[in-house]
Design a protein around this motif. Structure first.
Motif, PDB file in Angstrom:
ATOM      1  N   LYS A 138       0.840  -1.198   0.000  1.00  0.00           N
ATOM      2  CA  LYS A 138       0.000   0.000   0.000  1.00  0.00           C
ATOM      3  C   LYS A 138       0.871   1.243   0.000  1.00  0.00           C
ATOM      4  O   LYS A 138       1.690   1.462   0.884  1.00  0.00           O
ATOM      5  N   ALA A 165       0.626   5.379   0.035  1.00  0.00           N
ATOM      6  CA  ALA A 165      -0.375   6.367   0.434  1.00  0.00           C
ATOM      7  C   ALA A 165       0.224   7.762   0.437  1.00  0.00           C
ATOM      8  O   ALA A 165       1.397   7.958   0.758  1.00  0.00           O
ATOM      9  N   THR A 197      -4.758   6.270  -1.578  1.00  0.00           N
ATOM     10  CA  THR A 197      -4.089   4.987  -1.331  1.00  0.00           C
ATOM     11  C   THR A 197      -4.162   4.136  -2.590  1.00  0.00           C
ATOM     12  O   THR A 197      -5.189   4.080  -3.264  1.00  0.00           O
TER      13      THR A 197
END
Length: 280
Positions: free
Chosen positions: A82, A84, A259
């Motif tokens: 992930k 972000a 994200t």
């Protein structure tokens, strides 16, 4: 950094479903997406089958039985990481119905994510970052001299990639290394460059017919030869652009968070080549 606008509208343009405001700019800005092949998955893990041995094939006599055999496969498991980004905007900008306002916010976050993705691709960052080319075991390597004199290291890189079944489609390096190579002349005493710009690509430099892509995240004195078909940029569905109206309540600002989950799969490691200058 906070962003503001002097205009105000009547409808907000930043609901969570505006994930495309992040996805499209990241794909446009990131070297990873330019040099690799995008793969979309809706799962937490992406499995890449790797053929380790072919079926047995040979000549047989007319009417003779064909001996059956099996192909053997291994698996490469990729879990997209992930990435972000967070930016803070004025409430007026968040409420602006102008498409340009949405683009401005989306590109701000996308730029952060694109930079982080490219940094992970060309450097060994560890932690929750995905493994990139710097972590790749079995990548082909070529040693270049302290000062480039010709394109021999690149010829060797192409040959090594082809021997592994790859096909180098891009060279990726830093600006300083690209400039050094661009200064090579086609003969002693000549002012004509060895590298001719490809006019169909807005003058972009090419080496052996392959475009040179500049990235500030490639270490100094390193050039990567990337085989596009053998670099999968695994992108998980569900990129989000979330808005929070409470965290910055006292200044009447809005937090906007993007994200995006991305990982890299390189099933044929030797198809890619790392050229390292002796100065490194």
């Amino acid at each position: 950094m906070s962003m503001f606008t002097t205009a105000s509208g009547t409808s907000a343009v930043l609901p969570p479903e505006y994930g495309e405001l992040v996805t499209k700019p990241v794909e446009a800005l990131s070297v990873a997406y330019l040099t690799g092949t995008k793969v979309i998955t809706g799962a937490n893990k992406y499995i890449v089958p790797i053929l380790t041995s072919d079926v047995t094939v040979g000549a047989v006599a007319e009417g003779a039985e064909i001996t059956p055999s099996d192909a053997d496969f291994d698996e490469l498991e990729i879990v997209p990481a992930k990435f972000a980004g967070l930016t803070i905007v004025s409430r007026e900008l968040a409420d602006d119905s102008s498409p340009s306002a949405a683009d401005q916010v989306g590109r701000s976050i996308a730029r952060q994510i694109a930079n982080a993705v490219d940094n992970a691709l060309f450097n060994s960052l560890g932690g929750v970052n995905p493994d990139g080319l710097a972590d790749l075991t079995g990548i082909s390597t070529v040693s270049a001299p302290v000062t480039y004199a010709n394109l021999d290291p690149f010829e060797e890189a192409v040959s090594k990639s082809e021997a592994a079944g790859g096909r180098i489609t891009h060279w990726v390096t830093g600006a300083a290394t690209a400039l050094e190579i661009a200064k090579l002349k086609d003969a002693s005493g000549s002012n004509r460059g060895l590298l001719n710009p490809d006019l169909s690509l807005e003058g972009r430099r090419t080496i052996l017919g392959r475009p040179v892509v500049i990235s500030p995240y490639v270490p100094a004195d390193v050039v990567y030869g990337v085989s596009k078909d053998d670099l999968l940029v695994v992108t998980r569905e569900g990129t989000r652009l979330d808005v929070d109206h409470s965290a910055y309540f006292s200044s009447d600002r809005v937090g906007v968070r993007g994200t995006m989950r991305v990982g890299f799969a390189m099933p044929v490691a030797a198809a890619h080549v790392r050229i390292t200058n002796a100065a490194a």
